[in-house]
Design an enzyme around this catalytic site. Structure first.
Site, PDB file in Angstrom:
ATOM      1  N   GLU A  10      36.404  49.748  39.699  1.00 18.37           N
ATOM      2  CA  GLU A  10      35.108  49.370  40.260  1.00 18.37           C
ATOM      3  C   GLU A  10      34.795  50.313  41.417  1.00 18.37           C
ATOM      4  O   GLU A  10      35.593  50.470  42.337  1.00 18.37           O
ATOM      5  CB  GLU A  10      35.106  47.930  40.742  1.00 18.37           C
ATOM      6  CG  GLU A  10      33.850  47.501  41.486  1.00 18.37           C
ATOM      7  CD  GLU A  10      32.566  47.774  40.726  1.00 18.37           C
ATOM      8  OE1 GLU A  10      31.679  48.444  41.275  1.00 18.37           O
ATOM      9  OE2 GLU A  10      32.467  47.326  39.551  1.00 18.37           O
ATOM     10  N   GLY A  31      31.303  42.127  40.737  1.00 15.17           N
ATOM     11  CA  GLY A  31      30.319  41.146  40.291  1.00 15.17           C
ATOM     12  C   GLY A  31      29.103  41.746  39.630  1.00 15.17           C
ATOM     13  O   GLY A  31      28.340  41.038  38.971  1.00 15.17           O
ATOM     14  N   GLY A  32      28.896  43.052  39.817  1.00 14.20           N
ATOM     15  CA  GLY A  32      27.799  43.722  39.131  1.00 14.20           C
ATOM     16  C   GLY A  32      26.429  43.302  39.619  1.00 14.20           C
ATOM     17  O   GLY A  32      26.262  42.687  40.677  1.00 14.20           O
ATOM     18  N   THR A  33      25.419  43.622  38.813  1.00 20.79           N
ATOM     19  CA  THR A  33      24.029  43.364  39.173  1.00 20.79           C
ATOM     20  C   THR A  33      23.764  41.886  39.400  1.00 20.79           C
ATOM     21  O   THR A  33      23.132  41.497  40.383  1.00 20.79           O
ATOM     22  CB  THR A  33      23.089  43.900  38.075  1.00 20.79           C
ATOM     23  OG1 THR A  33      23.240  45.314  37.977  1.00 20.79           O
ATOM     24  CG2 THR A  33      21.635  43.563  38.383  1.00 20.79           C
ATOM     25  N   CYS A  34      24.231  41.042  38.504  1.00 24.29           N
ATOM     26  CA  CYS A  34      23.922  39.612  38.577  1.00 24.29           C
ATOM     27  C   CYS A  34      24.323  39.026  39.920  1.00 24.29           C
ATOM     28  O   CYS A  34      23.539  38.370  40.591  1.00 24.29           O
ATOM     29  CB  CYS A  34      24.628  38.865  37.439  1.00 24.29           C
ATOM     30  SG  CYS A  34      24.403  37.079  37.504  1.00 24.29           S
ATOM     31  N   HIS A  45      13.891   9.901  27.538  1.00 19.70           N
ATOM     32  CA  HIS A  45      12.620   9.763  28.245  1.00 19.70           C
ATOM     33  C   HIS A  45      12.897   9.398  29.694  1.00 19.70           C
ATOM     34  O   HIS A  45      13.784   8.588  29.968  1.00 19.70           O
ATOM     35  CB  HIS A  45      11.766   8.661  27.601  1.00 19.70           C
ATOM     36  CG  HIS A  45      10.513   8.359  28.373  1.00 19.70           C
ATOM     37  ND1 HIS A  45       9.380   9.129  28.297  1.00 19.70           N
ATOM     38  CD2 HIS A  45      10.243   7.374  29.274  1.00 19.70           C
ATOM     39  CE1 HIS A  45       8.457   8.633  29.094  1.00 19.70           C
ATOM     40  NE2 HIS A  45       8.960   7.564  29.693  1.00 19.70           N
TER      41      HIS A  45
END
Length: 459
Positions: free
Chosen positions: A33, A38-41, A440
């Protein structure tokens, strides 16, 4: 040279989970890395923006308090430093969790730095040379910066740098009327900024059906956002009050003066500096790694997952890429990208949940269609919440009785759409959902009713 059974490049959505499966199967994994786990998200996408959306919704609801019989003294204020701090805390917790998971994983060695291929089975990270018969590329993407006249002469923001703001722009001009741009536009309007959205095309979110696009525009303009479409000649220039964004629209002022400008006109993959050419991996003209239906690249032993392969631009598709690769490699399955039903959401408020084909696309197939629709104003849950904007729609193949697609623009639409998505994944006729007995009061309970009221599409 250090030898492993597998090398994974990038700690986005697919990478860490894949590392867990591979090490669980007894393999040794080198995990690389270059910056943020964690990347973009986690860092610049879903987590921080949806945290900001929640803060913006709270401000919006507070301003509407009297509609619900709740009395608040004084005007509603927003502390942008506190808003940012909340988002930062959410991001940091998730990022730290991903990094701790990988560093504590038995059989996984984490390397910090920029990875470059030297050949198909060798990757260099700084002074380290790593080798493995399997390499998985999960390097994600970033915002595109369009080659607009004047773009290099003015300060501008992207989705990443927007998240660094701890103050309220006086006037935010958003260039790009699609998913990322509209989420930022609405949230900053709700925080209290003046907002203008400039879109080159004739309507917002052009991939959606026209009435959905129009409804989204009405939702945004109803909150005081200025929308400029058909901006065929967008250009930028310095201005004493910030940045002047010139447009060539059919009507309205010839330019907008913003204190801040956000460029939200698409994404590009992080592939240009990986040395993929040295490995023989083929990319398309935009830099996306070419993969087959099982996510293998043109070079045996190398796979590409997530945003960098151009086969999906979402966290959930990246995770599904992991599931496909892991199942095929470790479980003897033969899963394919083409098996998944496309689905996504637009997180304005109310949100848009989308699955499968639009009505426009379905009509383009020439199939006989059944179409059902229902305004949110005829859904009890929406009326009770005082959130009746939007509608729901479903498109069905009249011969096979299979659902081809659906859209729910309205309160809870991002959640309610999963009932349709599940039926489509199950591959069963729409009758199965029509005969369900829903709870409902919910938004989902009117989906069977809508299916029962469908009629033939007009040719």
């Amino acid at each position: 040279m250090k030898e492993f059974d597998a090398i994974i490049l990038g700690a986005g959505q697919a990478g860490p989970s894949l590392a867990g499966r591979l090490t669980g199967a007894g393999m040794t994994v080198a995990f690389v890395e270059r910056k943020l786990f964690g990347g973009t998200c986690v860092n610049t996408g879903c987590m921080p923006t949806k945290t900001l959306v929640a803060s913006a919704y709270a401000a919006h609801l507070a301003r509407r308090a009297a509609d619900f019989g709740v009395l608040l003294e004084g005007s509603v204020g927003v502390d942008m430093k506190a808003v940012k701090a909340r988002a930062d805390a959410v991001v940091l917790a998730s990022r730290t969790g991903v990094e701790s998971y990988l560093r504590g994983m038995a059989g996984c060695t984490v390397f910090d730095g920029h990875a470059r291929f030297e050949r198909a089975d060798r990757v260099r990270v700084g002074e380290e040379l790593l080798s493995a018969p399997r390499v998985f590329v999960n390097v994600g993407g970033r915002a595109s910066v369009p080659d607009l006249p004047g773009v290099r002469d003015v300060p501008f923001l992207t989705n990443r740098s927007m998240l660094e703001l701890d103050h309220l722009p006086e006037h935010l001009v958003v260039v790009g009327g699609s998913y990322v741009g509209l989420e930022f536009a609405q949230m900053y309007r709700r925080f209290g900024a003046e907002v203008t959205v400039i879109e080159k095309g004739p309507r917002l979110v052009a991939r959606e059906d026209e009435e959905i696009s129009q409804a989204i525009r009405e939702i945004l303009t109803g909150e005081g956002i200025n929308v400029r479409t058909r901006a065929e000649c967008i250009h930028l220039a310095q201005h004493e009050r910030g940045v002047e964004v010139g447009v060539d629209c059919e009507e309205g002022e010839p330019s907008s003066i913003g204190s801040h400008v956000l460029l939200a006109v698409g994404r590009r993959p992080n592939t240009e500096d990986l040395g993929l050419e040295a490995a023989g991996v083929e990319m398309d003209a935009r830099g996306y790694i070419q993969v087959d239906d099982q996510l293998a690249t043109t070079v045996p032993g190398i796979w590409a997952l997530g945003d960098c392969n151009g086969r999906g631009a979402f966290t959930h598709t990246a995770y599904n890429d992991f599931e496909i690769v892991a199942a095929n490699l470790l479980d003897g399955e033969s899963r394919r990208v083409s098996d998944r039903v496309p689905a996504y959401a637009l997180y304005i408020d109310p949100p848009l949940g989308r699955v499968g084909m639009t009505e426009r696309d379905a009509r383009g197939t020439g199939r006989p269609l059944l179409i059902g629709s229902r305004p949110m104003s005829r859904i009890s849950r929406a009326v009770e919440k005082g959130e009746t904007q939007g509608s729901m729609k479903v498109v069905v193949d009249a011969e096979t009785r299979r659902i081809l697609g659906a859209a729910i623009l309205g309160t809870g639409g991002d959640e309610a759409i999963h009932g349709v998505l599940d039926i489509m994944n199950a591959g069963v006729p729409y009758d199965v959902l029509e005969r369900a007995v829903p709870i409902h009061p919910t938004v989902s309970e009117l989906i069977p009713t809508m299916l029962g009221e469908m009629g033939p599409a007009d040719r």
